[in-house]
Design a protein around this motif. Structure first.
Motif, PDB file in Angstrom:
ATOM      1  N   ASP A   3       0.026   4.387  -0.220  1.00  0.00           N
ATOM      2  CA  ASP A   3      -0.467   5.513   0.235  1.00  0.00           C
ATOM      3  C   ASP A   3      -0.344   5.492   1.813  1.00  0.00           C
ATOM      4  N   HIS A   4       0.228   4.839   2.508  1.00  0.00           N
ATOM      5  CA  HIS A   4       0.726   4.654   3.806  1.00  0.00           C
ATOM      6  C   HIS A   4       1.615   5.501   4.420  1.00  0.00           C
ATOM      7  N   GLU A  21       0.824  -1.024   0.018  1.00  0.00           N
ATOM      8  CA  GLU A  21      -0.155   0.171  -0.032  1.00  0.00           C
ATOM      9  C   GLU A  21       0.765   1.411  -0.002  1.00  0.00           C
ATOM     10  N   ARG A  26       3.694  -0.594   8.047  1.00  0.00           N
ATOM     11  CA  ARG A  26       2.601  -1.372   7.461  1.00  0.00           C
ATOM     12  C   ARG A  26       2.854  -2.561   6.869  1.00  0.00           C
TER      13      ARG A  26
END
Length: 194
Positions: free
Chosen positions: A113-114, A111, A120
């Motif tokens: 956009d973390h 991901e 994450r």
């Protein structure tokens, strides 16, 4: 309260929890899941320097794995010498540590956009591990996490002499600790199957 399952075969590491009120934090590469820290991404979406940067970021963290339960049959088998070890109930007492619940997923897709991609990635595991009900403690630049020790639970196969010794030491350094031995009928068989 969260629980650390521990073998008693290495008494030094086991007793360190009570004497120094801390838990060891390991590098992600030394954890038991061979997929630890792995992730997938679509070909062409990351350049090599980005892959290298993510690897470097993951290496900045050290982790301690704790469970929300003290009665999981498989956890006693994996991490506490087939029920002859202990589970220690603790509370994190460390302002520099961050507690993050594990998300159990079917796919380890990255991901982008973390805020902290590395954290994450290290906070996701395949669903087959969900019986562990894990929460992770993240720290940087050190190998231990400070804790308050509340409870000592021995496995159903723990030896009496070993229990007596560990109990005496635990009570000397953690006078308020509660101590008990798990009973067979307390073991959770339900949480161990898919």
């Amino acid at each position: 309260m969260l629980y650390k399952y521990r073998s008693l075969s290495n008494m030094e590491f086991a007793l360190d929890i009570f004497v120094r009120k801390r838990l060891y934090a390991a590098e992600f590469k030394s954890l038991n899941d061979p997929m630890e820290g792995s992730y997938t991404y679509e070909s062409g979406t990351l350049r090599q320097w980005q892959v290298d940067a993510i690897f470097s970021q993951k290496n900045q963290y050290r982790l301690t794995a704790l469970s929300e339960t003290e009665t999981n049959m498989l956890m006693w088998s994996y991490y506490a010498d087939s029920h002859s070890g202990m589970a220690v109930g603790v509370e994190i007492n460390d302002s520099a540590a961050e507690l993050v619940p594990i998300e159990y997923v079917r796919d380890l897709g990255l991901e982008h956009d973390h805020d902290d991609v590395a954290k994450r990635i290290l906070s996701k595991k395949f669903r087959l591990w969900r019986h562990e009900r894990e929460q992770r403690v993240f720290v940087r630049d050190r190998s231990f996490v400070k804790v308050r020790v509340h409870e000592l639970i021995f496995g159903v196969a723990a030896k009496k002499d070993t229990k007596d010794l560990v109990t005496k030491i635990a009570k000397k350094f953690c006078p308020e600790i509660s101590v008990r031995t798990l009973e067979r009928d307390e073991l959770d068989w339900e949480g161990t199957s898919e």
